[in-house]
Enzyme design. Sequence first.
Site, PDB file in Angstrom:
ATOM      1  NE  ARG A 124      -1.842 -14.997   7.744  1.00 37.84           N
ATOM      2  CZ  ARG A 124      -1.811 -15.868   6.747  1.00 37.84           C
ATOM      3  NH1 ARG A 124      -2.444 -15.331   5.611  1.00 37.84           N
ATOM      4  NH2 ARG A 124      -1.546 -17.091   6.821  1.00 37.84           N
ATOM      5  CB  ALA A 170       5.961  -5.736   8.570  1.00 43.64           C
ATOM      6  CG  HIS A 171       1.480  -6.080   7.962  1.00 41.66           C
ATOM      7  ND1 HIS A 171       0.495  -5.104   8.774  1.00 41.66           N
ATOM      8  CD2 HIS A 171       2.500  -4.385   7.538  1.00 41.66           C
ATOM      9  CE1 HIS A 171       0.669  -3.893   8.411  1.00 41.66           C
ATOM     10  NE2 HIS A 171       1.774  -3.758   8.125  1.00 41.66           N
ATOM     11  CG  HIS A 172       1.506  -5.464   0.988  1.00 40.67           C
ATOM     12  ND1 HIS A 172       1.062  -3.745   0.823  1.00 40.67           N
ATOM     13  CD2 HIS A 172       2.006  -5.873  -0.314  1.00 40.67           C
ATOM     14  CE1 HIS A 172       1.563  -4.157  -0.736  1.00 40.67           C
ATOM     15  NE2 HIS A 172       1.167  -5.465  -0.829  1.00 40.67           N
TER      16      HIS A 172
END
EC number: 2.3.1.191
Length: 359
Positions: free
Chosen positions: A226, A247-249
């Site tokens: 997230r 990975a995130h974003h």
Amino acid sequence: MPQELVYTLQQLADLLKVEVQGNTETPISGVEEISEAQSHHVTFLDNEKYSRFIKNTEAGAIILSKAQAQKYGHLNKNFLIVSEFPSIAFQKCIELFIPPIDSGFPGIHPTAVIHPTAHIGKDVFLEPYAVICQHAQIGDSSHIGAGSVIGAFSTLGEHCYVHPKVVIRERVVIGKRVIVQPGAIIGACGFGYITNAFGRHKHLKHLGQVIIEDDVEIGANTTIDRGRFKNSVIREGTKIDNQVQIAHHVEVGKHSMIVAQAGIAGSTKIGNHVIIGGQTGITGHISITDHVIMMAQTGVTKSISSPGIYGGAPARPYQEIHRQVAKIRGLPKLEERLGMLEEKVKGLSAQSEEAQITP
């Protein structure tokens, strides 16, 4: 095991809605690749590099395109003729002859744990020890495998299939007809830390969600984190192989494909219809435009703004790699020529020195 199915060639053609050429009464009861097929098998030819097998194959029927049927029509074999993409028709044959094998646990198993506030749709399967947390929503006709966890406030659309031992964390949104293979983890916190004055690392809370749109497939042991503030998004129709790290974003566009062991660092945006080869690494905070193909083990260190095929580390156009490889292959000959030139220069220098000494 399910009972063996047998179709005549004509029946099979009718089911596939394709033309038939040859003995329409030929019995077909299975599928096989062209090099191994026997008289009761249907097979296909999609890639012409396997055309060497078509003359001697014992297959009861071969799925071909119209162009291929004209090319190989003189072989006097049974053909099922499609307009294009024989592999798609062959996939339909696989689904006819080899139906999926379910776990044998219909409905909601008594060991499944369902929070009182969770909503379970119609015709949902919950296998043994599945856990549905508070306010989670499971759409109609979805299937949750043994030992899988659907986190609090997460939603799954209709006709999703979550295989065993999957973890879908809190506030994840999953669309319709999504398939998640065993061991995948969706919605874990991203790898975000802050280092204090004493050199100690403190994890940053991640408040974003993971959004998975319709018809996405996620491979075994793949992880999608997230975002810290914004959401990580996988757009419609994208297919992700095993052991991929997102990975995130990160945002991945529509109908893209990510092959095994690829890694995409945080806040990177991937376009539509992108193919990411196995073990490719993509750095963070960049963007990849639509219709880009990255060869296996590509190292992407900056944004790619032009469609095309890329490879190498750092990533560069495929044609450029070919030119560089050709030059590298020529280095031994170049070294040999340089050696010869050095010898000639030495000889000329010696002659020049002798000429200067001679009165």
